[in-house]
Each structure stands twice: as C-alpha cells, then as structure tokens.
Write an enzyme that holds these catalytic residues in place. Structure first.
Site, PDB file in Angstrom:
ATOM      1  N   GLU A  70      44.301  33.927  37.067  1.00 48.62           N
ATOM      2  CA  GLU A  70      44.979  34.990  36.315  1.00 48.62           C
ATOM      3  C   GLU A  70      46.478  34.805  36.446  1.00 48.62           C
ATOM      4  OE1 GLU A  70      44.047  39.109  37.210  1.00 48.62           O
ATOM      5  OE2 GLU A  70      41.901  38.648  37.320  1.00 48.62           O
TER       6      GLU A  70
ATOM      7  N   HIS B 130      33.955  41.893  39.660  1.00 49.72           N
ATOM      8  CA  HIS B 130      35.322  42.282  39.300  1.00 49.72           C
ATOM      9  C   HIS B 130      35.363  43.809  39.322  1.00 49.72           C
ATOM     10  CE1 HIS B 130      39.104  40.580  37.212  1.00 49.72           C
ATOM     11  NE2 HIS B 130      39.373  41.845  37.486  1.00 49.72           N
TER      12      HIS B 130
ATOM     13  N   ARG C 240      37.070  33.019  31.267  1.00 45.34           N
ATOM     14  CA  ARG C 240      36.670  33.670  32.513  1.00 45.34           C
ATOM     15  C   ARG C 240      36.359  35.135  32.217  1.00 45.34           C
ATOM     16  NH1 ARG C 240      40.188  36.193  37.071  1.00 45.34           N
ATOM     17  NH2 ARG C 240      38.499  36.775  38.460  1.00 45.34           N
TER      18      ARG C 240
ATOM     19  N   TYR D 139      51.029  37.228  39.826  1.00 48.64           N
ATOM     20  CA  TYR D 139      51.841  37.995  38.872  1.00 48.64           C
ATOM     21  C   TYR D 139      53.305  38.067  39.281  1.00 48.64           C
ATOM     22  CZ  TYR D 139      47.539  39.252  36.596  1.00 48.64           C
ATOM     23  OH  TYR D 139      46.349  39.173  35.916  1.00 48.64           O
TER      24      TYR D 139
ATOM     25  N   GLU E  56      39.737  39.069  43.861  1.00 51.10           N
ATOM     26  CA  GLU E  56      40.741  39.802  44.636  1.00 51.10           C
ATOM     27  C   GLU E  56      40.152  40.778  45.661  1.00 51.10           C
ATOM     28  OE1 GLU E  56      43.487  41.608  41.881  1.00 51.10           O
ATOM     29  OE2 GLU E  56      44.262  39.683  41.211  1.00 51.10           O
TER      30      GLU E  56
ATOM     31  N   ASN F  55      45.253  34.294  41.702  1.00 51.22           N
ATOM     32  CA  ASN F  55      45.848  35.188  40.708  1.00 51.22           C
ATOM     33  C   ASN F  55      47.279  35.456  41.122  1.00 51.22           C
ATOM     34  OD1 ASN F  55      43.322  35.295  39.586  1.00 51.22           O
ATOM     35  ND2 ASN F  55      42.951  37.465  40.025  1.00 51.22           N
TER      36      ASN F  55
HETATM   37  C1  FCB Z   1      44.606  41.842  38.611  1.00 54.35           C
HETATM   38  C2  FCB Z   1      43.179  42.149  38.200  1.00 54.35           C
HETATM   39  C3  FCB Z   1      42.975  42.198  36.705  1.00 54.35           C
HETATM   40  C4  FCB Z   1      44.142  42.848  36.007  1.00 54.35           C
HETATM   41  C5  FCB Z   1      45.448  42.237  36.448  1.00 54.35           C
HETATM   42  C6  FCB Z   1      46.663  42.783  35.746  1.00 54.35           C
HETATM   43  O1  FCB Z   1      44.828  42.347  39.881  1.00 54.35           O
HETATM   44  O2  FCB Z   1      42.306  41.192  38.725  1.00 54.35           O
HETATM   45  O3  FCB Z   1      41.768  42.845  36.451  1.00 54.35           O
HETATM   46  O4  FCB Z   1      44.114  44.196  36.209  1.00 54.35           O
HETATM   47  O5  FCB Z   1      45.591  42.399  37.834  1.00 54.35           O
END
Ligand code: FCB
Length: 459
Positions: free
Chosen positions: A360, A121, A77, A300, A166, A298
């Site tokens: 992500e 992006h 990607r 985290y 995002e 995405n």
């Molecule tokens: C996301 C972004 C990516 C990267 C990660 C850590 O929000 O899409 O570009 O910065 O965080």
C-alpha cells in the site's frame, strides 16, 4: 547510473479491502463484523457515514475489473470478508460468500490480472469479538479455519497470499487507542492481541502452503521510520521506543523468533504487561518464525516522535520538524517520499527478507470532477511519482523490491474517517456509483505500460 526502469516482472498493482468497498452487508448470508458495530455507534465515524453501500463493489465487481483492465494493472490486492465466509466466525462455511471471491478471482484471471488475497483486513466477525476477539486465543483457531476454507477453494488460482494487514493497527488502534473497531482502550489487551495475530499468521501460512503448495505467502506491516522531533535525548529515546512498538515488535518474532527485550521492558515499565509475557506459550515463537516468501510494507508517511514523558523545560531543544502544510495530504500526513526508501532499506538491512513488496502507498485528496468532468488530482500525481522514485532508489541500493500496490483503486470508506477521505485513482460518486478515472489513474497507467517513470512526466 541510477536505475530508472523497474525490474522486469515487477508487480504493478492496486489495492482495496473488503469492508471499505463491498457494501452489501446483508447479502447472501454475510454475518456482522466489528466494523459494522463500530460504524453504527454515534460519533465514531468522523463524517457520520457508514460502509453499508460504500462502492457497491459486491455487485459491481465486474465493472471494477474492467476499470483495472483499462488501467493496465497487472495485480489486484483485495481482502476476503471473514463474515461472508464464516458468518459465525468458525464452523459452518457460507458457500454463497465464498462464491463471490471465486467469481472475482475468475474475473481477474480472465482479464489477465493476478489476484493477491489478504485474509484479514480488519473485519472480524462480531460473534468472535463477543468471545474476546483477538485477545481470545481461540480466535487463532478460527482464523486458521478461515485460511483453510479460503485457500482450499481459491488456492488452485490464487498464488499470492497475505495473512494479515497491519497487525499494529489491529492491535494498537483497535485494542489500545480505541480509534478502530472494536474500540477498546487497554494496552494489555493490545499486546495479547498482537501475539495472537502473529501466531495466527504463522499457523495460517502453514495451512495455505498445505492447500496451495505453489503459492507465495507473506504478511503486510505498516512500517515507518521513527524520527526524534528534536535532537534531545528524551526525544531520541521516545523515537526508539515507538520504533520498537511499531516495527520490531512484529518483525523480530517473524524473522528472529523472539520479541525484542527492550520493547518488553518498555511495555512492562508502562504497566502494559500485568501478567508478563504469559500469553506466549511454548512453541508459539517457532510457529511465528517460519520463513515467508515476501514481506508486504505499507507506507504513507514517516513518524516524528516527541517525548511526552518529561517536562518541556528539560527536553530542549524542542524544535519539531515542521512539515510544510502544502505537503500534507487530507489525512494530515506529511508527504515524505524519502521515508519510503529509508524504510525499505532499513527492513532489508535488518531482516534480509527474500522479497519485499509495497502493498500500500497512496494519498487522500478530495479533488473531484471539474467542469469538463475530468478529475485533475495533480497532488496525487506528484505523490505517486515521488514515491515510485523512492522505490527506484531502494532498488538501486540493492533492495529486493518486487511490486508496488497503489492504495487505492477506488475512493472508499476510510475507516473512522468515513467516505470523505478519498484515496482512489478512480473517483466514485457515492450517490450514483459513477466512476471516473482520475488524472493520477491515467498517469499510473502510463507508468505501468512503460515500466518506468518517463522524463516527460517528471514534475
Ligand atoms: C492503511 C489501511 C488501508 C487504508 C490506508 C489509508 O492503514 O491498511 O485500509 O485505510 O491505511
């Protein structure tokens, strides 16, 4: 018995984005982007670096494809730099800019790697920001031009497309919080921008389908579960509001063709909609609410939300969920793999997407080469394994999860944090441009080849 292997055909990928890795900002007629402008302002990038060279990927892409091939990655990607393709935002197409992505795609295909292209992006051409950026409805038309130029050129070979990455970050961090380019601080601008982003998604998706009828088109959102910091009523309300702003504000228009009433009310009460919802014109929501082939998520960490609206004394008990410092990444983000299972299950239950893809997931840790030259990033290995287990748990619960993209292939330019926050499974020496596959890269490679998280690797 719980599912322990991934479905056959599962897309195993790595992710990057143009601005974060390419460098070569003056090469071959590239225009300026809002991130060039933002990064050039003193004090805005935490470690004082910029992305002018970054991973020099524009020149080293063939070597980077070889790295992916060595890892056994099945999908890549990447994003298209709008200012390379349309240096003035719209109008004249810069052939040399498109040629780069053409070569990249051919190189990927020759290596047996499926290209997944993201159209936006975050690197808006500066000339468009000068005309109002995403708050200007004409930017929607410019984005459609980009989608048309890129999909007309690559659509015979690229079959997976992501319109936006995002849009919450683009609109809220860029236009309300000032933490991302273009650095504005207006909630009203952010909400207008968010609508234009969604509208441009709907229109671009239709254009891509016209140019590349075999392709699958989706959008990527950053989704987190919002949990109240305490059992208090105030925190419960705040968490619900944050969920509305982050998640439902984007998913409801896409899947239901309407903005959530409670979130409109909330933004109105906060004074963020001085002209109401007048930026939504007749027909817009129908264009946004067209079926998509997959939803990219995405993930985290989770969001723990605490109310700031009432005095502390009235918001009891205020026990904040204490993240164990040992389980924070270098971003200060809590390692919370269960949240990924929860997010996937929740999105699946509420919106019934035909297909979900984790576009992500990953962690920043600074661990570099040891005396023997190898990079033993054990904490990243643990992060990846635990989040892949979370994916398996979601699949086990019936979620149609069809792929996973690790963020990121390379250590790169982490936006306002600069080069110091390293997310790669490949170490990059930003002086020499040397690359070293980290222990996490080797581990990910074994997982990909086995299509499962083997017992021997269980921590
Ligand atoms: C996301 C972004 C990516 C990267 C990660 C850590 O929000 O899409 O570009 O910065 O965080």
């Amino acid at each position: 018995m719980a599912v322990d292997a991934f479905p056959s055909g599962f897309a195993w990928g790595v992710a990057t984005s143009a601005f974060q890795i390419e460098g070569a900002h003056d090469a071959d007629g590239r225009g300026r982007s809002i991130w060039d402008t933002y990064a050039a302002q003193a004090g805005l990038i935490e470690d004082g670096t910029n992305a002018a060279l970054a991973c020099d990927h524009y020149r080293r892409y063939l070597g980077d494809i070889q790295l992916m091939e060595a890892l056994g990655v099945g999908a890549y990607r990447f994003s298209i730099a709008w200012p390379r393709v349309l240096p003035t935002g719209r109008g004249r197409v810069n052939a040399a800019g498109l040629d780069f992505y053409d070569r990249l795609v051919d190189g990927l295909l020759a290596a047996g790697i499926a290209p997944w292209a993201t159209l936006y992006h975050w690197d808006l051409p500066q000339v468009l920001e000068d005309e109002g950026g995403w708050t200007n409805r004409a930017t929607v038309d410019a984005f459609v031009e980009l989608a048309d130029a890129v999909s007309a050129r690559l659509g015979d070979r690229v079959t997976s497309w992501i319109t936006h990455n995002e849009p919450w970050c683009v609109s809220v961090l860029g236009y309300a919080a000032g933490e991302h380019a273009p650095g504005r601080r207006s909630w009203s601008d952010a909400l207008i921008a968010s609508h234009h982003l969604l509208l441009s998604h709907g229109r671009a998706a239709a254009v891509i389908r016209g140019n590349a009828p075999q392709s699958k088109v989706g959008i990527t959102l950053n989704v987190s579960e919002s949990e109240p910091a305490s059992p208090s009523e105030a925190d419960r309300i705040s968490a619900r509001q944050f969920d509305g702003e982050l998640t439902r504000w984007f998913l409801d228009p896409i899947y239901f063709g309407r903005y959530p009433e409670d979130v409109i009310e909330y933004h109105r009460r906060e004074g963020r909609l001085p002209n109401g919802m007048s930026f939504v014109r007749p027909g817009d929501l129908e264009e946004i609410n067209k079926p998509i082939d997959f939803l990219g998520v995405n993930y985290y960490s989770r969001a723990v939300v605490r109310s700031a609206s009432i005095p502390e004394a009235e918001n009891a008990p205020r026990t904040v969920v204490p993240p164990n410092p040992a389980e924070l990444t270098d971003m200060g983000w809590e390692v919370y793999p269960d949240g990924l299972t929860q997010v996937l299950a929740r999105v699946n239950a509420d919106y019934q997407p035909s297909s979900l893809v984790v576009t992500e997931n990953g962690a920043a840790y600074a661990t570099g080469p040891g005396p023997d030259g190898s990079v033993q990033d054990t904490r990243r290995c643990n992060y990846i394994r635990s989040h892949l287990r979370a994916c398996l748990a979601a699949i086990d619960a019936g979620v149609p999860l069809h792929g996973y993209f690790l963020w990121s292939l390379l250590d790169n330019f982490e936006w306002a944090f600069g080069l110091a926050k390293r997310f790669g499974i490949v170490w990059v020496d930003f002086e020499t441009q040397e690359r070293i596959i980290k222990a996490s890269g080797h581990m990910y490679s074994r997982i990909i080849r086995g299509n499962k998280i083997s017992e021997e690797q269980a921590a």
